[in-house]
Design a protein around this motif. Structure first.
Motif, short mmCIF file in Angstrom:
data_model
loop_
_atom_site.label_atom_id
_atom_site.label_comp_id
_atom_site.label_asym_id
_atom_site.label_seq_id
_atom_site.Cartn_x
_atom_site.Cartn_y
_atom_site.Cartn_z
N GLY A 1 2.63 5.86 -6.48
CA GLY A 1 2.47 7.07 -5.68
C GLY A 1 1.17 7.15 -4.92
O GLY A 1 0.65 8.26 -4.69
N PHE A 2 0.63 5.99 -4.51
CA PHE A 2 -0.66 5.95 -3.83
C PHE A 2 -0.47 5.38 -2.43
O PHE A 2 -0.43 4.17 -2.24
N PRO A 3 -0.35 6.24 -1.40
CA PRO A 3 -0.13 5.74 -0.04
C PRO A 3 -1.41 5.17 0.57
O PRO A 3 -2.50 5.70 0.35
N HIS B 1 4.98 18.65 1.05
CA HIS B 1 5.62 17.72 1.98
C HIS B 1 4.94 17.70 3.34
O HIS B 1 5.48 17.16 4.30
N ALA C 1 4.10 9.49 3.71
CA ALA C 1 3.54 8.14 3.58
C ALA C 1 4.21 7.21 4.58
O ALA C 1 5.43 7.20 4.71
N TYR D 1 2.26 1.83 -3.59
CA TYR D 1 3.26 2.89 -3.47
C TYR D 1 4.05 3.08 -4.76
O TYR D 1 4.58 4.16 -5.01
N ARG D 2 4.11 2.04 -5.58
CA ARG D 2 4.84 2.15 -6.85
C ARG D 2 4.21 3.19 -7.77
O ARG D 2 4.90 3.76 -8.63
N ASP E 1 -2.72 3.12 -13.78
CA ASP E 1 -2.12 2.91 -12.46
C ASP E 1 -2.61 1.60 -11.84
O ASP E 1 -1.82 0.85 -11.25
#
Length: 258
Positions: free
Chosen positions: A198-200, A214, A218, A195-196, A131
């Motif tokens: 999935g890490f806000p 949910h 983000a 964010y690409r 990642d």
């Protein structure tokens, strides 16, 4: 068009001019900084320019700028940008920070260039090696793109207390950033890369949602500012830039040599 371009260049020169009143509060150890940083670390900078002062005032933060440490990733990536970095920085090209500059766009600078600035290093927590490599690769894809100058106006409108805004601006939807993906600001560029995978940077609690996957949402990358990395629970603040303290004697005074 010529007049518009000339005015824009003049404004950029004025905003990016360094102010003489800058004060470096903590000495940086560049060798420790090189040794302690790893690709994917976010370097927050207290800038010296007029635009830096504006951003810090509007955001109520000590940090006006953010870059990402990429190490020697550009050299391994190859291509014209790598050749330019080697020619410009020599061996320092193995220790680069990628940033977005108002005057020059998305560029790289050696870590040593930041030695005279107040700095903070924020490290993302829990990302795999794969990642992190994807995050750095996404940053490298933006090299050479231009800074989104429209964001400065929008950012000021966003951070100004609503009662101080003309009524017509309150009704207009705020959109930080141009519709063109070729225009970026420093913190938003970094946030998009994270964010690409999935890490806000700054997850928000969605009070309207039921507990579950949910319940946390983000914040859009365009709303991310340098201070958000400092405040984020997903980033660890490091002290790798600080010079080692001297041994202290009575009353905190350094002990004499020998």
């Amino acid at each position: 068009m010529f007049l518009h371009d000339a005015l824009t260049r003049g404004l950029v020169r004025y905003l990016t001019a360094e102010l003489p009143s800058y004060q470096r509060r903590v000495p940086n150890d560049v060798d420790r900084l090189r040794a302690g940083l790893r690709p994917g670390d976010v370097v927050l900078v207290e800038g010296k320019s007029r635009i830096s002062r504006m951003i810090m005032t509007l955001s109520q933060s000590s940090w006006s700028h953010a870059g990402m440490y990429i190490g020697d990733a550009l050299l391994r990536w190859g291509g014209p940008h790598a050749e330019e970095a080697l020619e410009a920085f020599g061996i320092e090209a193995a220790h680069l920070v990628l940033e977005s500059d108002m005057a020059e766009g998305v560029r790289v600078k050696p870590v040593a260039w930041y030695a005279d600035h107040n700095l903070r290093v924020c490290r993302p927590q829990g990302l795999s090696t794969g990642d992190l490599e994807e995050v750095v690769a996404e940053m490298l894809r933006h090299l050479g793109l231009r800074y989104d100058r429209r964001n400065i106006f929008d950012l000021g409108r966003y951070l100004t207390p609503v009662q101080l805004l003309p009524a017509r601006w309150r009704r207009r939807p705020l959109y930080l950033g141009s519709s063109s993906s070729r225009e970026v600001i420093c913190s938003a560029l970094i946030a998009k890369a994270f964010y690409r995978v999935g890490f806000p940077v700054q997850p928000l609690v969605n009070d309207a949602a039921d507990p579950g996957p949910h319940a946390v949402i983000a914040r859009h990358p365009s709303y991310i500012m340098p201070r958000d990395f400092d405040l984020s629970a997903n980033f660890e603040v490091l002290k790798v830039n600080l010079a080692p303290p001297k041994k202290a004697g009575a009353w905190g005074r350094p002990l004499p040599e020998g």
